[in-house]
Design a protein around this motif. Structure first.
Motif, mmCIF file in Angstrom:
data_model
loop_
_atom_site.group_PDB
_atom_site.id
_atom_site.type_symbol
_atom_site.label_atom_id
_atom_site.label_comp_id
_atom_site.label_asym_id
_atom_site.label_seq_id
_atom_site.Cartn_x
_atom_site.Cartn_y
_atom_site.Cartn_z
ATOM 1 N N PRO B 147 0.845 -1.209 0.000
ATOM 2 C CA PRO B 147 0.000 0.000 0.000
ATOM 3 C C PRO B 147 0.881 1.262 0.000
ATOM 4 C CG PRO B 147 -0.655 -1.529 1.746
ATOM 5 C CD PRO B 147 0.598 -2.063 1.160
ATOM 6 N N GLY B 148 0.309 2.346 -0.488
ATOM 7 C CA GLY B 148 1.049 3.600 -0.643
ATOM 8 C C GLY B 148 1.797 4.058 0.602
ATOM 9 N N PHE B 149 1.164 3.893 1.764
ATOM 10 C CA PHE B 149 1.792 4.346 3.010
ATOM 11 C C PHE B 149 3.133 3.647 3.223
ATOM 12 C CE2 PHE B 149 2.663 4.132 7.524
ATOM 13 C CZ PHE B 149 2.375 5.411 7.957
ATOM 14 N N LEU B 150 3.142 2.330 3.000
ATOM 15 C CA LEU B 150 4.381 1.569 3.188
ATOM 16 C C LEU B 150 5.378 1.849 2.067
ATOM 17 C CD1 LEU B 150 2.990 -1.879 4.433
ATOM 18 C CD2 LEU B 150 3.789 0.056 5.783
ATOM 19 N N GLN B 151 4.864 2.033 0.836
ATOM 20 C CA GLN B 151 5.744 2.371 -0.297
ATOM 21 C C GLN B 151 6.586 3.600 0.020
ATOM 22 O OE1 GLN B 151 6.286 0.900 -3.100
ATOM 23 N NE2 GLN B 151 4.471 -0.179 -3.839
ATOM 24 N N ASN B 152 5.921 4.590 0.652
ATOM 25 C CA ASN B 152 6.638 5.831 0.975
ATOM 26 C C ASN B 152 7.810 5.568 1.916
ATOM 27 O OD1 ASN B 152 4.913 7.287 -0.595
ATOM 28 N ND2 ASN B 152 3.589 7.933 1.096
ATOM 29 N N ILE B 153 7.586 4.678 2.888
ATOM 30 C CA ILE B 153 8.668 4.352 3.827
ATOM 31 C C ILE B 153 9.779 3.596 3.092
ATOM 32 C CG2 ILE B 153 9.296 3.068 5.911
ATOM 33 C CD1 ILE B 153 6.449 3.496 6.947
ATOM 34 N N ILE B 154 9.358 2.617 2.273
ATOM 35 C CA ILE B 154 10.331 1.791 1.561
ATOM 36 C C ILE B 154 11.168 2.650 0.612
ATOM 37 C CG2 ILE B 154 10.574 -0.090 -0.125
ATOM 38 C CD1 ILE B 154 7.907 -1.229 1.184
ATOM 39 N N GLN B 155 10.480 3.525 -0.123
ATOM 40 C CA GLN B 155 11.211 4.336 -1.106
ATOM 41 C C GLN B 155 12.160 5.334 -0.452
ATOM 42 O OE1 GLN B 155 8.263 5.763 -3.867
ATOM 43 N NE2 GLN B 155 7.930 3.679 -4.613
ATOM 44 N N GLY B 157 13.801 4.644 2.130
ATOM 45 C CA GLY B 157 14.902 3.850 2.674
ATOM 46 C C GLY B 157 14.686 3.447 4.117
ATOM 47 N N GLY B 158 13.527 3.809 4.676
ATOM 48 C CA GLY B 158 13.227 3.445 6.066
ATOM 49 C C GLY B 158 12.362 4.517 6.709
ATOM 50 N N LEU B 159 11.872 4.214 7.924
ATOM 51 C CA LEU B 159 10.957 5.137 8.603
ATOM 52 C C LEU B 159 11.626 6.458 8.979
ATOM 53 C CD1 LEU B 159 8.164 5.655 9.917
ATOM 54 C CD2 LEU B 159 9.031 4.544 11.978
ATOM 55 N N MET B 160 12.825 6.391 9.551
ATOM 56 C CA MET B 160 13.496 7.619 9.980
ATOM 57 C C MET B 160 13.808 8.505 8.781
ATOM 58 S SD MET B 160 13.500 7.347 13.220
ATOM 59 C CE MET B 160 14.650 8.448 14.034
ATOM 60 N N GLU B 161 14.204 7.854 7.675
ATOM 61 C CA GLU B 161 14.513 8.604 6.455
ATOM 62 C C GLU B 161 13.253 9.311 5.939
ATOM 63 O OE1 GLU B 161 15.494 5.587 7.199
ATOM 64 O OE2 GLU B 161 17.640 5.426 6.837
ATOM 65 N N ARG B 162 12.095 8.596 6.034
ATOM 66 C CA ARG B 162 10.850 9.208 5.554
ATOM 67 C C ARG B 162 10.477 10.425 6.410
ATOM 68 N NH1 ARG B 162 5.042 7.770 7.090
ATOM 69 N NH2 ARG B 162 5.750 9.368 8.514
ATOM 70 N N ILE B 163 10.614 10.280 7.720
ATOM 71 C CA ILE B 163 10.269 11.393 8.618
ATOM 72 C C ILE B 163 11.163 12.600 8.325
ATOM 73 C CG2 ILE B 163 10.317 12.147 11.037
ATOM 74 C CD1 ILE B 163 9.496 9.257 11.774
ATOM 75 N N ARG B 164 12.452 12.302 8.081
ATOM 76 C CA ARG B 164 13.388 13.393 7.807
ATOM 77 C C ARG B 164 13.031 14.102 6.500
ATOM 78 N NH1 ARG B 164 19.688 12.167 8.219
ATOM 79 N NH2 ARG B 164 19.180 11.122 6.288
ATOM 80 N N GLU B 165 12.673 13.301 5.498
ATOM 81 C CA GLU B 165 12.267 13.897 4.210
ATOM 82 C C GLU B 165 11.054 14.799 4.399
ATOM 83 O OE1 GLU B 165 11.434 11.042 1.171
ATOM 84 O OE2 GLU B 165 13.531 10.429 1.007
#
Lengths: 422, 171
Positions: B147-155, B157-165
């Motif tokens: 699902p899109g929510f998880l894709q965003n984390i995966i793309q 590179g991980g949860l912390m990377e997504r939050i930083r972005e």
């Protein structure tokens, strides 16, 4: 509405329309918990990716309970890292001997009904017994929650579990949850939320409820939440460190149809259970098993380390001796419980029976220290898991039971029903 | 350095495990006295095979049955597997905490219900197209994208990377 969705819908920034199974949401956590094993990884992630500021320090709780009192130099270094981090950020830190996290947090009034609790420890589900939405996560989840105050959730299917019937002699929460896991298997509730109601639930002690909620993770559940009643309110009133608003009196899911699945359990049909080695799902009546000789008995843990558990075990073993070749280990879960056991004479009962009483620690439950098994050895424990190698050597075995069966078996030297010892 | 396209292709040999592989088997508690990925890597799957980490080449794939990663929340489990060089884990299902830990740290995990492979089979995985091929047996499988929510984390590179972005976007 399910208990979990009711909590989520009352939180800021949560879109109530998105609370259907399979949807992803982010929600504020009221308590962010981690321990001496999971915190170091969270610190690494936090320091690598954040600007070093915890968004809500007052929500953070760190507990050194797994390899403490420090079992070796590496463990000491890990706890030092956690302790220094706690002091640097001004967050709550419970050092060696304070207690096992999931017994300690409730005792200290750090969790209240309607809370969202996220913890880097699978047994965080324990707080479901107080009507909190509590779920185990990983170290990176905790680091993210330190950074933002939030955690992500996939809304699970909700399963209503109705507990009916009067409990038999020597039957408590442990037997109900072992029976349930035996019925549905270790992935029987995978990705699901379990919600408990029913007449038998109302009659259960808080201690038994904590045990049931604690082990809902052993069948894969995301949380195991229970209705809030006067017993929970009374318990909370005496301890709560924060204001809280309980659900409205009489709010019940008992007749609610808004569930994906339903299970009814007649507790009157459940005998004291033993989970044979290998899986918590290997549970059966203690009366049905052959004579299984044991080398060690462990009483304690976040699963069965509450006052009632020690009282019940002591009542069985009072005036008796543990079997001559058996190691009998009793672990008070918190410093306060240890002190009460000394004051009220329980410690003397166990020591007279030949027990080793250790300081509060998770220790042997996860094969950490304070009672590791050699190859070929067998333990009966009131803990939560008995996978291969859980308490030590990969060729050792762990059996699970309630505290009364454990105490009786310590006397006999083999697994036995409490009513059958001489 | 892998090209953008190659990032989604994982090729390696299968290492097969059974059902309900729990975290005590993936990384026994006696190895939880460190958070160093390189040390954890040496003990990946040590509860089943102490020498596992010595046998794998980068990109090799763990294949398992139902409920892989059940038990404790220790993130050391997916971390040890990733640091040991495993390219992905393919299982019939994953325990939920292992699932989120793997997503959060960027270890590719794929649920394929009817996947058949033996240890040593050559596998090829295309994460972007949702294709899995057992080159040894010739069988091909497909799996739905996350699902899109998880894709965003995966793309990211991980949860912390997504939050930083996201926090950068918000500035």
């Amino acid at each position: 509405m399910s208990l979990a969705r009711n909590i989520l819908s009352g939180k800021p920034d949560v879109d109530a329309k998105k609370l259907t199974a399979g949807q992803f949401i982010e929600a504020d956590a009221d308590v962010i918990l981690s321990n001496d094993i999971t915190t170091p990884l969270a610190i690494d992630a936090f320091e690598k990716h954040s600007e070093g500021r915890i968004a809500y320090p007052e929500r953070v709780v760190l507990v050194a309970d797994h390899f403490t009192p420090n079992k070796d130099i590496n463990s000491a270094e890990q706890v030092k890292k956690v302790r220094n981090f706690a002091h640097r950020h001004g967050v709550k830190f419970f050092d060696a001997g304070c207690g096992i996290e999931h017994v300690l947090l409730t005792e200290q009034g750090l969790v209240v009904p309607q809370d969202i609790v996220v913890g880097a420890d699978s047994h965080t589900v324990t707080y479901g017994a107080m009507g909190a939405l509590a779920s185990g996560m990983g170290s990176t989840d905790v680091a993210a929650a330190w950074m933002t105050g939030k955690a992500w959730f996939k809304i699970p299917e909700a399963v209503k579990i109705v507990l009916n019937g009067k409990l038999g002699e020597y039957v408590s929460g442990k037997d109900i949850i072992l029976y349930l896991i035996g019925q549905i298997g270790v992935d029987g509730a995978l990705y699901k939320g379990l919600e408990f109601t029913g007449q038998a639930l109302k009659e259960l002690s808080l201690e038994s409820r904590f045990t049931i909620a604690n082990m809902t993770v052993e069948c894969g559940a995301k949380y195991g939440i229970m209705e809030v009643d006067d017993k929970v309110i009374d318990y909370t009133e005496k301890r709560a460190q924060r204001p809280y608003s309980p659900p409205p009196a009489g709010y019940s899911i008992e007749t609610d149809k808004d569930f994906d699945d339903l299970m009814e359990i007649d507790c009157s049909q459940i005998a004291p259970q033993v989970a044979l080695h290998g899986s918590p799902a290997n549970s059966r009546s203690v009366n049905e098993i052959e004579k299984i000789k044991i080398d060690q008995v462990v009483i304690g843990s976040c699963t069965n380390g509450r006052w009632e558990d020690y009282v019940k075990a002591a009542a069985i073993i009072r005036g008796k001796k543990a079997f001559s070749s058996l190691r009998f280990i009793v672990i008070p879960s918190t410093a306060a419980l240890y002190s009460r056991m000394v004051k009220e004479g329980l410690a003397e009962v166990f020591l007279a029976a030949g027990a080793v009483m250790s300081p509060p620690t998770c220790g042997p439950c996860l094969g950490g220290h304070m009672g590791i098994l050699a190859s070929g050895e067998r333990a009966l424990a009131t803990t939560n898991r008995n996978f291969t190698g859980r308490m030590g050597h990969k060729d050792s075995e762990v059996y699970l039971s309630n505290p009364e069966v454990a105490a009786a078996s310590a006397v006999a030297g083999y697994i036995i029903a409490p009513g059958k010892i001489k | 350095m892998k090209s953008e396209k190659d990032k989604f292709i994982i090729k390696g040999r299968a290492f097969k495990f059974g059902e309900n592989v729990d975290t005590d088997q993936i990384i026994p508690a006696r190895y939880l006295d460190t958070s160093d990925p390189d040390v954890l890597a040496c003990h990946a799957m040590a509860g089943i095979d102490e020498d596992f980490s010595k046998k794998i080449n980068p990109g090799d794939i763990i294949v398992a049955g139902r409920n892989f990663g059940c038990g404790s929340s220790r993130e050391h489990a997916p971390l040890s597997i990733k640091a040991a060089g495993i390219g992905a884990v393919v299982a019939q299902s994953f325990a939920r905490i292992f699932f989120r830990n793997a997503i959060n740290i960027g270890l590719p995990i794929i649920e394929v219900k009817d996947f058949k492979a033996q240890s040593g089979d050559e596998l090829e995985l295309d994460l972007k197209k949702g294709k899995l091929k057992n080159k040894s047996s010739g069988e091909k499988y497909s799996f739905p994208s996350f699902p899109g929510f998880l894709q965003n984390i995966i793309q990211a590179g991980g949860l912390m990377e997504r939050i930083r972005e996201e926090s950068k976007k918000g500035e």
